[in-house]
Design a protein around this motif. Sequence first.
Motif, PDB file in Angstrom:
ATOM      1  N   GLU A 220      34.922  31.736  49.511  1.00  0.00           N
ATOM      2  CA  GLU A 220      34.354  31.209  48.262  1.00  0.00           C
ATOM      3  C   GLU A 220      34.297  29.681  48.269  1.00  0.00           C
ATOM      4  O   GLU A 220      33.293  29.084  47.869  1.00  0.00           O
ATOM      5  CB  GLU A 220      35.172  31.694  47.064  1.00  0.00           C
TER       6      GLU A 220
ATOM      7  N   ARG B 152      30.847  27.381  47.990  1.00  0.00           N
ATOM      8  CA  ARG B 152      30.678  26.374  46.933  1.00  0.00           C
ATOM      9  C   ARG B 152      30.399  24.998  47.550  1.00  0.00           C
ATOM     10  O   ARG B 152      29.509  24.270  47.110  1.00  0.00           O
ATOM     11  CB  ARG B 152      31.939  26.330  46.073  1.00  0.00           C
TER      12      ARG B 152
ATOM     13  N   LEU C  41      27.543  33.211  46.048  1.00  0.00           N
ATOM     14  CA  LEU C  41      28.748  33.022  45.236  1.00  0.00           C
ATOM     15  C   LEU C  41      28.815  34.066  44.127  1.00  0.00           C
ATOM     16  O   LEU C  41      29.880  34.593  43.823  1.00  0.00           O
ATOM     17  CB  LEU C  41      28.767  31.619  44.623  1.00  0.00           C
TER      18      LEU C  41
ATOM     19  N   TYR D  96      29.808  37.266  45.645  1.00  0.00           N
ATOM     20  CA  TYR D  96      31.220  37.170  46.024  1.00  0.00           C
ATOM     21  C   TYR D  96      32.093  37.400  44.788  1.00  0.00           C
ATOM     22  O   TYR D  96      33.036  38.188  44.821  1.00  0.00           O
ATOM     23  CB  TYR D  96      31.494  35.797  46.626  1.00  0.00           C
ATOM     24  N   ALA D  97      31.747  36.726  43.688  1.00  0.00           N
ATOM     25  CA  ALA D  97      32.523  36.861  42.451  1.00  0.00           C
ATOM     26  C   ALA D  97      32.452  38.290  41.919  1.00  0.00           C
ATOM     27  O   ALA D  97      33.464  38.845  41.464  1.00  0.00           O
ATOM     28  CB  ALA D  97      32.016  35.875  41.404  1.00  0.00           C
TER      29      ALA D  97
ATOM     30  N   GLU E 130      34.683  40.452  44.078  1.00  0.00           N
ATOM     31  CA  GLU E 130      36.094  40.189  43.761  1.00  0.00           C
ATOM     32  C   GLU E 130      36.481  40.855  42.445  1.00  0.00           C
ATOM     33  O   GLU E 130      37.557  41.449  42.335  1.00  0.00           O
ATOM     34  CB  GLU E 130      36.345  38.676  43.679  1.00  0.00           C
ATOM     35  N   GLU E 131      35.617  40.759  41.451  1.00  0.00           N
ATOM     36  CA  GLU E 131      35.904  41.356  40.147  1.00  0.00           C
ATOM     37  C   GLU E 131      35.988  42.875  40.258  1.00  0.00           C
ATOM     38  O   GLU E 131      36.876  43.502  39.683  1.00  0.00           O
ATOM     39  CB  GLU E 131      34.804  40.964  39.155  1.00  0.00           C
TER      40      GLU E 131
END
Length: 137
Positions: free
Chosen positions: A41, A45, A116, A119-120, A123-124
Amino acid sequence: MPEGPIYDPGGDWELPGPNGVPRAGSYGGGGVSGAGFEYDEETLRELMHEWNDLAREFQEDREQARAIATTHGPGLEYASAGNAERIRASGDALDTALQQRAEYCRAMAEKFAKALGKYAATEESHASELKQTEGTL
């Protein structure tokens, strides 16, 4: 994200060859998902910001290219006018090239922004799965 090499801009990396070993930033091993880079991550970014910064630099350079594109000859004779005409054409070409480069950089930054987001979301999703299985061993 799958396990694999993580991109490190300052790292020692090389493309795998017949005797090569994948290192940070090299192409992945070609498993089920195929070859490609894998980023964490923080790196996603950072790369997104770097592409946006580069796009801004190209955009700022366009101001100077526009100044070249509006050049006038120092005198009223034919040679001055002809020279200025060539310089203006060069400035226009430079402005167009810089615009294309800025657009490319913005598109790359957008790709990293989308990555991103994925990815988020992953992850969630994984975090909610872990919460659901809590205490059910």
